[in-house]
Write an enzyme that holds these catalytic residues in place. Structure first.
Site, PDB file in Angstrom:
ATOM      1  N   HIS A 129     -11.096 -43.928  33.135  1.00 20.12           N
ATOM      2  CA  HIS A 129     -10.069 -43.934  34.174  1.00 20.12           C
ATOM      3  C   HIS A 129     -10.350 -45.012  35.212  1.00 20.12           C
ATOM      4  CE1 HIS A 129      -7.487 -40.559  33.313  1.00 20.12           C
ATOM      5  NE2 HIS A 129      -8.522 -39.768  33.113  1.00 20.12           N
ATOM      6  N   HIS A 185     -15.510 -45.394  43.586  1.00 17.03           N
ATOM      7  CA  HIS A 185     -14.708 -45.792  42.418  1.00 17.03           C
ATOM      8  C   HIS A 185     -13.373 -46.332  42.906  1.00 17.03           C
ATOM      9  CE1 HIS A 185     -13.501 -41.587  43.199  1.00 17.03           C
ATOM     10  NE2 HIS A 185     -12.303 -42.054  42.923  1.00 17.03           N
ATOM     11  N   HIS A 231      -9.013 -47.200  42.131  1.00 15.56           N
ATOM     12  CA  HIS A 231      -7.742 -46.913  41.451  1.00 15.56           C
ATOM     13  C   HIS A 231      -6.901 -48.171  41.584  1.00 15.56           C
ATOM     14  CE1 HIS A 231      -8.559 -42.542  41.334  1.00 15.56           C
ATOM     15  NE2 HIS A 231      -9.209 -42.801  42.453  1.00 15.56           N
ATOM     16  N   HIS A 255     -12.269 -45.306  46.657  1.00 19.58           N
ATOM     17  CA  HIS A 255     -12.697 -44.012  47.171  1.00 19.58           C
ATOM     18  C   HIS A 255     -14.216 -43.977  47.276  1.00 19.58           C
ATOM     19  CE1 HIS A 255      -8.794 -41.840  45.742  1.00 19.58           C
ATOM     20  NE2 HIS A 255      -8.627 -42.540  46.838  1.00 19.58           N
TER      21      HIS A 255
END
Ligand SMILES: *[C@@H]1O[C@H](CO)[C@@H](O)[C@H](O)[C@H]1NC(C)=O
Ligand SMILES: *[C@@H]1O[C@H](CO)[C@@H](O)[C@H](O)[C@H]1NC(C)=O
Ligand SMILES: [Zn+2]
Length: 169
Positions: free
Chosen positions: A87, A115, A117, A141
């Site tokens: 992801h 991490h 996004h 994050h």
């Protein structure tokens, strides 16, 4: 790089269970963020819904917020591993070296991982959170756990985990 930051206090359950349900996605699909709370094993949603769309006409400044205190955030020797988990790219930090307190936090938190996004495709549309309906290209994050707790204990406490989110242009 960083335009604005928001601080979210999530339980580890919200964070982990939302993130580990295999079938979550963002746009043009069955399981968009507003349905994540109904996914098997998920416990986010309601007053702990994340991500959200922040309506700037409807936000209130909190006069009690303090400055953050960041410890070892500029250290070059704290990254333990970098992995692609399917992801995202996730950077794990060495235990107990990096800390954050202040802001709206009631305690000191040990930073455990960060991490990202990002994306410009249907199921990877960019930032998770939105401001006035607009996504940013990327969101980082930084996840911290209340100092002195085990992961198990942090999971069970409503203030066990703190996530800082940064929008990136
Ligand atoms: C910050 O990092 C240095 C170098 O690794 C370490 O000696 C120090 O204990 C760290 N500070 C905290 C509060 O963990
Ligand atoms: C800090 O404690 C206050 C009072 O118990 C609570 O209302 C608030 O939500 C807590 N802040 C965070 C970030 O957990
Ligand atoms: Zn995240």
């Amino acid at each position: 790089m960083h335009l604005s930051a928001l601080l979210l206090c999530l339980s580890l359950e919200a964070l982990v269970k939302c993130a580990t349900a295999s079938d979550w996605c963002y746009t043009n699909c069955d399981d968009t963020p507003s349905t994540w709370e109904y996914l098997h094993g998920a416990s986010c949603g309601g007053k702990r819904q994340s991500p959200i769309d922040i309506d700037t006409n409807n936000v209130h400044a909190d006069p009690h917020l303090l400055n953050f205190n960041f410890v070892n955030f500029s250290s070059k020797h704290v990254i333990k591993s970098i992995t692609n988990n399917g992801h995202t790219v996730k950077l794990k930090l060495h235990d107990g070296k990096v800390e954050v307190s202040g802001g709206g936090l009631n305690d000191t938190y040990s930073t455990i991982q960060l991490h990202f996004h990002w994306g410009n495709r249907e199921h990877h549309p960019g930032s998770e959170h939105k401001i006035d309906g607009q996504r940013y290209l990327m969101e980082m994050h930084i996840v911290s756990m209340k100092k002195g707790l085990t992961i198990q204990q942090a999971t069970e406490e409503s203030e066990g985990i703190a996530a800082m989110a940064f929008f990136i242009k």
